[in-house]
Design an enzyme around this catalytic site. Structure first.
Site: not given
Ligand code: AMP
Ligand code: ADP
Length: 214
Positions: A88, A171
């Site tokens: 990310r 986000r």
């Molecule tokens: P997601 O389910 O992929 O939308 O991830 C939910 C949240 O987890 C994100 O908004 C971040 O806070 C954290 N997160 C997930 N993957 C990452 C990553 N590769 N780097 C940093 N934060 C992450």
């Protein structure tokens, strides 16, 4: 086959990653799911990650990179995997490239699921996640058979805290600032593929399988 799913939060990365994993018989690795499982189990990692996630911020790179590198080194990843939500940031992508390079490997595809911001807010407010198994649905676009009940495990569905409209906008800003530059990064590496994420789930998947092959 090693695949990265790129795209804004709510673009449909997880939806497509699950379908790819099932069709090509490779693990689906979602860092968001890993953090949510850690939060549910009350681990130290979960406690740390939650403070960032609740604010719509990214978890610091140092809490994510080793976790993913360890995961892709496991036996079940030897024939490939699909990464969803990682990398990310540019430093995460560089760390992944370095780790793969050290093993004499490289990523095959980075698939960007393209959805404009206007659609994202609508998508996220309708997303529902199962408290039991983490399966994802949408009130309109991917409904369950019985309202509010998971088709897979029968548990209750919730709106994720970070899917509330005020957090979604944050986000999206974080996505544009920190994650979108990866599109250029993987274009330069020659492995970027774009799909239109605004069409039906099955039509997006058709475009994905056209890229990956039968
Ligand atoms: P997601 O389910 O992929 O939308 O991830 C939910 C949240 O987890 C994100 O908004 C971040 O806070 C954290 N997160 C997930 N993957 C990452 C990553 N590769 N780097 C940093 N934060 C992450
Ligand atoms: P991401 O993993 O990128 O955050 P999800 O795969 O969880 O996104 O999808 C976000 C929401 O949008 C979910 O509720 C999902 O069911 C729904 N969705 C995913 N793809 C589509 C699509 N092509 N059309 C309509 N809704 C979709």
């Amino acid at each position: 086959m090693k695949i990265i799913m790129l795209g804004a939060p709510g673009a449909g990365k997880g939806t497509q990653a699950k379908k790819i994993a099932a069709k090509y018989n490779i693990p689906h690795i979602s860092t968001g799911d890993i953090f949510r499982a850690n939060i549910k189990n009350g681990t130290e990692l979960g406690k740390k990650a939650k403070t960032y996630m609740d604010q719509g911020l990214l978890v610091p790179d140092e809490l994510v990179v080793d976790l993913v590198v360890d995961r892709v080194n496991q036996e079940d990843c030897k024939d490939g995997y699909v990464l969803d939500g990682f990398p990310r940031t540019i430093p995460q992508a560089e760390a992944l490239d370095k780790a793969l390079g050290d093993m004499g490997q490289k990523m095959d595809y980075a698939i960007d699921v393209n959805v404009p911001d206007e659609n994202i807010v609508r998508r996220m407010s309708g997303r529902r996640a199962c408290v039991g198994c983490g399966a994802t649905y949408h009130l309109v676009y991917a409904p369950t058979k019985e309202e509010g009940i998971c088709d897979v495990c029968g548990k209750e569905l919730i709106l994720r805290d970070d899917d509330k409209p005020e957090t979604v906008q944050k986000r999206l800003n974080v996505y544009h600032e920190q994650t979108q530059p990866l599109i250029d990064y993987y274009a330069k590496a020659g492995i970027l593929r774009e799909v239109d994420g605004t069409i039906d789930i099955e039509d997006v998947f058709k475009a994905v399988t056209d890229i990956l092959g039968a």
